[in-house]
Scaffold this motif. Structure first.
Motif, PDB file in Angstrom:
ATOM      1  N   GLU A 189     114.420  44.769  60.085  1.00 16.89           N
ATOM      2  CA  GLU A 189     114.998  43.805  59.147  1.00 16.89           C
ATOM      3  C   GLU A 189     114.048  43.482  57.998  1.00 16.89           C
ATOM      4  OE1 GLU A 189     118.175  42.576  59.308  1.00 16.89           O
ATOM      5  OE2 GLU A 189     118.400  44.019  60.944  1.00 16.89           O
ATOM      6  N   GLN A 190     112.846  44.018  58.042  1.00 19.25           N
ATOM      7  CA  GLN A 190     111.881  43.731  56.996  1.00 19.25           C
ATOM      8  C   GLN A 190     112.063  44.682  55.820  1.00 19.25           C
ATOM      9  OE1 GLN A 190     108.128  43.784  59.139  1.00 19.25           O
ATOM     10  NE2 GLN A 190     108.144  41.547  59.126  1.00 19.25           N
ATOM     11  N   ALA A 191     111.694  44.194  54.646  1.00 21.24           N
ATOM     12  CA  ALA A 191     111.783  44.981  53.421  1.00 21.24           C
ATOM     13  C   ALA A 191     110.410  44.973  52.752  1.00 21.24           C
ATOM     14  CB  ALA A 191     112.832  44.371  52.491  1.00 21.24           C
ATOM     15  N   TRP A 192     110.277  45.783  51.720  1.00 22.70           N
ATOM     16  CA  TRP A 192     109.026  45.832  50.960  1.00 22.70           C
ATOM     17  C   TRP A 192     109.111  44.896  49.768  1.00 22.70           C
ATOM     18  CZ3 TRP A 192     104.731  47.906  52.743  1.00 22.70           C
ATOM     19  CH2 TRP A 192     104.820  48.901  53.717  1.00 22.70           C
ATOM     20  N   PHE A 193     108.023  44.167  49.547  1.00 25.15           N
ATOM     21  CA  PHE A 193     107.922  43.247  48.418  1.00 25.15           C
ATOM     22  C   PHE A 193     106.570  43.442  47.750  1.00 25.15           C
ATOM     23  CE2 PHE A 193     110.648  41.248  51.540  1.00 25.15           C
ATOM     24  CZ  PHE A 193     111.712  40.774  50.787  1.00 25.15           C
ATOM     25  N   GLU A 222      95.005  39.615  37.115  1.00 25.37           N
ATOM     26  CA  GLU A 222      96.326  39.716  37.732  1.00 25.37           C
ATOM     27  C   GLU A 222      96.231  40.803  38.787  1.00 25.37           C
ATOM     28  OE1 GLU A 222      99.571  40.317  34.982  1.00 25.37           O
ATOM     29  OE2 GLU A 222      98.446  39.330  33.399  1.00 25.37           O
ATOM     30  N   ARG A 223      96.676  40.495  40.004  1.00 23.48           N
ATOM     31  CA  ARG A 223      96.674  41.484  41.088  1.00 23.48           C
ATOM     32  C   ARG A 223      98.090  41.605  41.630  1.00 23.48           C
ATOM     33  NH1 ARG A 223      94.072  40.060  45.784  1.00 23.48           N
ATOM     34  NH2 ARG A 223      93.607  42.179  46.353  1.00 23.48           N
ATOM     35  N   ILE A 224      98.505  42.813  41.916  1.00 16.04           N
ATOM     36  CA  ILE A 224      99.791  43.051  42.560  1.00 16.04           C
ATOM     37  C   ILE A 224      99.501  43.654  43.926  1.00 16.04           C
ATOM     38  CG2 ILE A 224     101.981  44.288  42.505  1.00 16.04           C
ATOM     39  CD1 ILE A 224     101.790  44.213  39.442  1.00 16.04           C
ATOM     40  N   THR A 225      99.992  42.988  44.964  1.00 14.49           N
ATOM     41  CA  THR A 225      99.800  43.460  46.329  1.00 14.49           C
ATOM     42  C   THR A 225     101.148  43.788  46.949  1.00 14.49           C
ATOM     43  OG1 THR A 225      99.731  41.157  47.071  1.00 14.49           O
ATOM     44  CG2 THR A 225      97.610  42.239  46.689  1.00 14.49           C
ATOM     45  N   LEU A 226     101.126  44.606  47.960  1.00 13.51           N
ATOM     46  CA  LEU A 226     102.336  45.120  48.595  1.00 13.51           C
ATOM     47  C   LEU A 226     102.462  44.554  50.009  1.00 13.51           C
ATOM     48  CD1 LEU A 226     104.665  47.175  48.276  1.00 13.51           C
ATOM     49  CD2 LEU A 226     103.114  48.902  49.199  1.00 13.51           C
ATOM     50  N   TRP A 227     103.665  44.059  50.346  1.00 13.21           N
ATOM     51  CA  TRP A 227     103.893  43.401  51.635  1.00 13.21           C
ATOM     52  C   TRP A 227     105.206  43.838  52.254  1.00 13.21           C
ATOM     53  CZ3 TRP A 227      99.706  40.893  53.101  1.00 13.21           C
ATOM     54  CH2 TRP A 227      98.801  40.506  52.108  1.00 13.21           C
ATOM     55  N   ARG A 228     105.199  43.957  53.565  1.00 10.46           N
ATOM     56  CA  ARG A 228     106.421  44.181  54.343  1.00 10.46           C
ATOM     57  C   ARG A 228     106.735  42.841  54.991  1.00 10.46           C
ATOM     58  NH1 ARG A 228     110.006  48.330  55.311  1.00 10.46           N
ATOM     59  NH2 ARG A 228     110.633  48.514  57.468  1.00 10.46           N
ATOM     60  N   ALA A 229     107.915  42.284  54.679  1.00 10.70           N
ATOM     61  CA  ALA A 229     108.265  40.945  55.147  1.00 10.70           C
ATOM     62  C   ALA A 229     109.774  40.831  55.307  1.00 10.70           C
ATOM     63  CB  ALA A 229     107.762  39.896  54.159  1.00 10.70           C
ATOM     64  N   SER A 230     110.201  39.757  55.963  1.00 11.09           N
ATOM     65  CA  SER A 230     111.633  39.555  56.199  1.00 11.09           C
ATOM     66  C   SER A 230     112.315  38.800  55.059  1.00 11.09           C
ATOM     67  CB  SER A 230     111.852  38.818  57.526  1.00 11.09           C
ATOM     68  OG  SER A 230     111.196  37.570  57.499  1.00 11.09           O
ATOM     69  N   SER A 231     111.523  38.251  54.117  1.00  7.62           N
ATOM     70  CA  SER A 231     112.109  37.514  52.990  1.00  7.62           C
ATOM     71  C   SER A 231     111.086  37.417  51.858  1.00  7.62           C
ATOM     72  CB  SER A 231     112.500  36.096  53.419  1.00  7.62           C
ATOM     73  OG  SER A 231     111.341  35.320  53.678  1.00  7.62           O
ATOM     74  N   PRO A 232     111.551  37.132  50.650  1.00 10.25           N
ATOM     75  CA  PRO A 232     110.599  36.911  49.558  1.00 10.25           C
ATOM     76  C   PRO A 232     109.633  35.766  49.862  1.00 10.25           C
ATOM     77  CG  PRO A 232     112.806  37.227  48.683  1.00 10.25           C
ATOM     78  CD  PRO A 232     112.939  37.107  50.177  1.00 10.25           C
ATOM     79  N   ALA A 233     110.112  34.714  50.473  1.00  5.88           N
ATOM     80  CA  ALA A 233     109.253  33.570  50.802  1.00  5.88           C
ATOM     81  C   ALA A 233     108.136  33.978  51.761  1.00  5.88           C
ATOM     82  CB  ALA A 233     110.078  32.434  51.393  1.00  5.88           C
ATOM     83  N   GLU A 234     108.465  34.799  52.752  1.00  4.68           N
ATOM     84  CA  GLU A 234     107.442  35.252  53.688  1.00  4.68           C
ATOM     85  C   GLU A 234     106.425  36.139  52.977  1.00  4.68           C
ATOM     86  OE1 GLU A 234     106.779  37.660  57.891  1.00  4.68           O
ATOM     87  OE2 GLU A 234     108.753  37.744  56.952  1.00  4.68           O
ATOM     88  N   ALA A 235     106.887  36.994  52.065  1.00  2.00           N
ATOM     89  CA  ALA A 235     105.978  37.859  51.312  1.00  2.00           C
ATOM     90  C   ALA A 235     105.010  37.020  50.473  1.00  2.00           C
ATOM     91  CB  ALA A 235     106.764  38.817  50.426  1.00  2.00           C
ATOM     92  N   VAL A 236     105.513  35.959  49.853  1.00  2.05           N
ATOM     93  CA  VAL A 236     104.649  35.079  49.058  1.00  2.05           C
ATOM     94  C   VAL A 236     103.631  34.385  49.958  1.00  2.05           C
ATOM     95  CG1 VAL A 236     104.592  32.966  47.668  1.00  2.05           C
ATOM     96  CG2 VAL A 236     106.236  34.778  47.136  1.00  2.05           C
ATOM     97  N   THR A 237     104.066  33.922  51.116  1.00  2.39           N
ATOM     98  CA  THR A 237     103.142  33.279  52.057  1.00  2.39           C
ATOM     99  C   THR A 237     102.018  34.236  52.443  1.00  2.39           C
ATOM    100  OG1 THR A 237     104.859  31.819  52.914  1.00  2.39           O
ATOM    101  CG2 THR A 237     102.948  32.197  54.336  1.00  2.39           C
ATOM    102  N   LEU A 238     102.369  35.483  52.755  1.00  2.00           N
ATOM    103  CA  LEU A 238     101.364  36.480  53.105  1.00  2.00           C
ATOM    104  C   LEU A 238     100.422  36.746  51.924  1.00  2.00           C
ATOM    105  CD1 LEU A 238     103.700  38.991  54.978  1.00  2.00           C
ATOM    106  CD2 LEU A 238     101.919  37.561  56.029  1.00  2.00           C
TER     107      LEU A 238
END
Length: 113
Positions: free
Chosen positions: A4-8, A26-42
């Motif tokens: 259920e996780q997507a890439w953000f 400015e840094r762009i990092t890559l995250w696998r998460a279940s929601s945009p909010a979770e990706a931001v938290t990570l």
């Protein structure tokens, strides 16, 4: 990882140098998460660690992008749309090529006839 996780991708901004003239990153990092909010938290957790490592300051700005493409060669990593009435050259000078960036030039490859 959960199916259920997507890439953000998440763009975070930092102030690296103190004094009259600061360096901003400015840094762009890559995250696998279940929601945009979770990706931001990570990303913000990692941003705090990164800021401490470089003796900088995380500025509290995180912009998240839900990636349409999977992370493969050439995948779109981040996209931000901005409305502007500026002409293209003026827009680039105002937001991306102010003259204060630390960047090098890449020579254009020679073209063969």
């Amino acid at each position: 990882m959960d199916s259920e996780q997507a890439w953000f991708s998440v763009r975070c901004l930092f102030k690296l140098a103190a004094g009259a003239s600061a360096t901003y990153e400015e840094r762009i990092t890559l995250w696998r998460a279940s929601s945009p909010a979770e990706a931001v938290t990570l990303a913000e957790t990692e941003a705090g660690e990164y800021a401490a490592d470089v003796a900088g300051e995380y500025l509290g700005l995180a912009q998240v992008y839900s990636m349409y493409d999977q992370p493969v060669h050439g995948a779109e990593l981040f996209s931000l749309l901005r409305e502007s009435t500026l002409a293209p050259h003026t827009y680039l000078d105002a937001f991306f090529d102010t003259g204060d960036e630390r960047q090098g030039a890449i020579e254009a490859p020679e073209r063969r006839p």
